[in-house]
Design an enzyme around this catalytic site. Structure first.
Site, PDB file in Angstrom:
ATOM      1  N   GLY A  31       0.804  -1.214   0.000  1.00  0.00           N
ATOM      2  CA  GLY A  31       0.000   0.000   0.000  1.00  0.00           C
ATOM      3  C   GLY A  31       0.842   1.272   0.000  1.00  0.00           C
ATOM      4  N   ALA A  32       0.199   2.396   0.387  1.00  0.00           N
ATOM      5  CA  ALA A  32       0.808   3.730   0.231  1.00  0.00           C
ATOM      6  C   ALA A  32       1.295   3.832  -1.220  1.00  0.00           C
ATOM      7  CB  ALA A  32       1.925   3.972   1.233  1.00  0.00           C
ATOM      8  N   HIS A  34       2.130   4.468  -5.122  1.00  0.00           N
ATOM      9  CA  HIS A  34       2.707   5.565  -5.901  1.00  0.00           C
ATOM     10  C   HIS A  34       2.861   5.075  -7.341  1.00  0.00           C
ATOM     11  CE1 HIS A  34       6.339   3.201  -5.474  1.00  0.00           C
ATOM     12  NE2 HIS A  34       6.268   3.289  -4.161  1.00  0.00           N
ATOM     13  N   HIS A  37       4.299   1.532  -8.037  1.00  0.00           N
ATOM     14  CA  HIS A  37       3.311   0.449  -7.954  1.00  0.00           C
ATOM     15  C   HIS A  37       2.419   0.429  -9.196  1.00  0.00           C
ATOM     16  CE1 HIS A  37       3.870   1.327  -3.472  1.00  0.00           C
ATOM     17  NE2 HIS A  37       4.209   0.043  -3.569  1.00  0.00           N
ATOM     18  N   GLN A  61       7.844  -9.305   7.677  1.00  0.00           N
ATOM     19  CA  GLN A  61       9.030  -8.899   6.927  1.00  0.00           C
ATOM     20  C   GLN A  61       9.693  -7.642   7.506  1.00  0.00           C
ATOM     21  OE1 GLN A  61       6.694  -8.249   3.160  1.00  0.00           O
ATOM     22  NE2 GLN A  61       8.157  -6.586   2.858  1.00  0.00           N
ATOM     23  N   GLY A 147       9.030  -5.123  -8.407  1.00  0.00           N
ATOM     24  CA  GLY A 147       9.877  -4.029  -8.873  1.00  0.00           C
ATOM     25  C   GLY A 147      11.350  -4.355  -8.697  1.00  0.00           C
ATOM     26  N   GLN A 153      15.078  -8.703  -3.629  1.00  0.00           N
ATOM     27  CA  GLN A 153      13.779  -9.322  -3.356  1.00  0.00           C
ATOM     28  C   GLN A 153      13.299 -10.138  -4.561  1.00  0.00           C
ATOM     29  OE1 GLN A 153      10.385  -7.498  -1.087  1.00  0.00           O
ATOM     30  NE2 GLN A 153       9.685  -6.972  -3.133  1.00  0.00           N
TER      31      GLN A 153
HETATM   32  P1  AMP Z   1       6.047  -2.335  -1.560  1.00  0.00           P
HETATM   33  O1  AMP Z   1       4.642  -1.809  -1.429  1.00  0.00           O
HETATM   34  O2  AMP Z   1       7.090  -1.339  -1.193  1.00  0.00           O
HETATM   35  O3  AMP Z   1       6.216  -3.675  -0.904  1.00  0.00           O
HETATM   36  O4  AMP Z   1       6.254  -2.575  -3.103  1.00  0.00           O
HETATM   37  C1  AMP Z   1       5.389  -3.403  -3.837  1.00  0.00           C
HETATM   38  C2  AMP Z   1       6.031  -3.706  -5.155  1.00  0.00           C
HETATM   39  O5  AMP Z   1       6.258  -2.489  -5.868  1.00  0.00           O
HETATM   40  C3  AMP Z   1       7.413  -4.369  -4.988  1.00  0.00           C
HETATM   41  O6  AMP Z   1       7.556  -5.381  -5.968  1.00  0.00           O
HETATM   42  C4  AMP Z   1       8.355  -3.228  -5.209  1.00  0.00           C
HETATM   43  O7  AMP Z   1       9.614  -3.642  -5.704  1.00  0.00           O
HETATM   44  C5  AMP Z   1       7.606  -2.425  -6.261  1.00  0.00           C
HETATM   45  N1  AMP Z   1       8.087  -1.048  -6.261  1.00  0.00           N
HETATM   46  C6  AMP Z   1       8.272  -0.242  -5.180  1.00  0.00           C
HETATM   47  N2  AMP Z   1       8.787   0.939  -5.567  1.00  0.00           N
HETATM   48  C7  AMP Z   1       8.937   0.880  -6.914  1.00  0.00           C
HETATM   49  C8  AMP Z   1       9.426   1.795  -7.892  1.00  0.00           C
HETATM   50  N3  AMP Z   1       9.891   3.001  -7.571  1.00  0.00           N
HETATM   51  N4  AMP Z   1       9.435   1.393  -9.186  1.00  0.00           N
HETATM   52  C9  AMP Z   1       8.982   0.160  -9.544  1.00  0.00           C
HETATM   53  N5  AMP Z   1       8.513  -0.742  -8.656  1.00  0.00           N
HETATM   54  C10 AMP Z   1       8.485  -0.386  -7.362  1.00  0.00           C
END
Ligand code: AMP
Length: 280
Positions: A31-32, A34, A37, A61, A147, A153
């Site tokens: 979430g949160a 951007h 995502h 995690q 990402g 990861q």
């Molecule tokens: P998170 O919500 O931070 O767990 O991220 C969810 C997914 O979005 C993960 O696979 C992250 O690697 C990917 N992600 C987060 N930030 C970015 C970004 N700036 N560009 C592309 N993918 C992202």
């Protein structure tokens, strides 16, 4: 866009898609949301018939209680963004839904566990593997999107898929950046204005590494990079390395790997930021 909170309802919806021979895609998030995502959602929509986004701030995690407590949570704007994105389903489970019983599985990520994020965040990757495996069990996606911002990861998830021989294709997507180069991250919201303006140093140093590695030795490049962080006492550098992009083993000489990646983790005030750049 349908919103699911229970396993059974989501499984039924996915069953219908699978029996109609549809390709199911999953984008796991905390979430949160951007544009980083949303780029994953867009990619998934271009390759799949039915795209599920999960939003779950996964406690297993987080290796620091405070990090979990302060992690940004913006459910209303997340749902508005997803509604606009054209995705088909959002999964918003609670803790008991994801962890109905303790997971005692032994995960094997080899050396990935000992390097970089594995070393600095003990238990982090086990938590990632547990939650991603559970999502795969519920959603049964043909393709899952992650990402490359979280480079290690993606490798851990691929290792987990291999360990359990799961029928899912893992797709790594490019990092989306702010206009000053800062990699988009939910944690960027926690930076104060002064920290925010300094945060682009990380991507600038990565770019500098990419340019310098063409003509300089690995050691000289890394010394230059470390000094850049030492010049600003607000940064607390955790690691900076040039590694083989296939296995993340640090390399000391250029051409020691076919593909190399530079990786950085640094704390800026209370916020821990990571980024990476593929060099060649
Ligand atoms: P998170 O919500 O931070 O767990 O991220 C969810 C997914 O979005 C993960 O696979 C992250 O690697 C990917 N992600 C987060 N930030 C970015 C970004 N700036 N560009 C592309 N993918 C992202």
């Amino acid at each position: 866009m349908r919103i699911f909170t229970t396993v059974n309802a989501l499984k039924r919806a996915v069953d219908n898609e699978i029996s109609a021979q549809k390709i199911v895609g999953l984008v796991p998030t905390m979430g949160a949301l951007h544009d980083g995502h949303l780029s994953l959602v867009k990619l998934a929509l271009s390759q799949c018939d039915f795209v599920v986004i999960s939003i779950f701030v996964n406690p297993t995690q987080f290796n620091e209680k405070q990090d979990f407590a302060s992690y940004p949570r913006t459910p209303d704007s997340d749902l508005a963004l997803l509604e606009n994105s054209g995705c088909h389903a959002v999964f918003l489970p609670d803790y008991e839904t994801i962890y109905p019983q303790p997971d005692h599985t032994v995960y094997d990520f080899g050396d990935l566990e000992l390097l970089f994020e594995g070393k600095f965040r003990p238990g982090h990757f086990k938590g990632v593997a547990m939650v991603v495996r559970r999502f795969f069990e519920i959603v049964r996606p043909h393709k899952a999107y992650f990402g490359l911002k979280d480079f290690q990861q993606v490798m851990v998830v691929k290792a987990m898929v291999k360990q359990f021989n799961l029928p899912v294709e893992i797709i790594g997507a490019p990092t989306v950046r702010e206009s000053d180069g800062l990699a988009m991250s939910s944690r960027n919201r926690l930076l104060n204005p002064s920290e925010r303006s300094k945060a682009s140093l990380i991507s600038k140093v990565l770019k500098g590494i990419q340019e310098r590695i063409i003509i300089e030795d690995v050691e000289d490049v890394l010394n230059w990079a470390v000094n850049k962080f030492n010049e600003d006492k607000d940064f607390d550098l955790e690691y900076i390395s040039i590694a083989n992009a296939e296995n993340l083993k640090p390399i000391n000489t250029k051409n020691a790997a076919k593909h190399a990646v530079a990786l950085i983790a640094a704390r800026l005030g209370k916020v821990r930021l990571i980024d990476n750049l593929q060099l060649y």
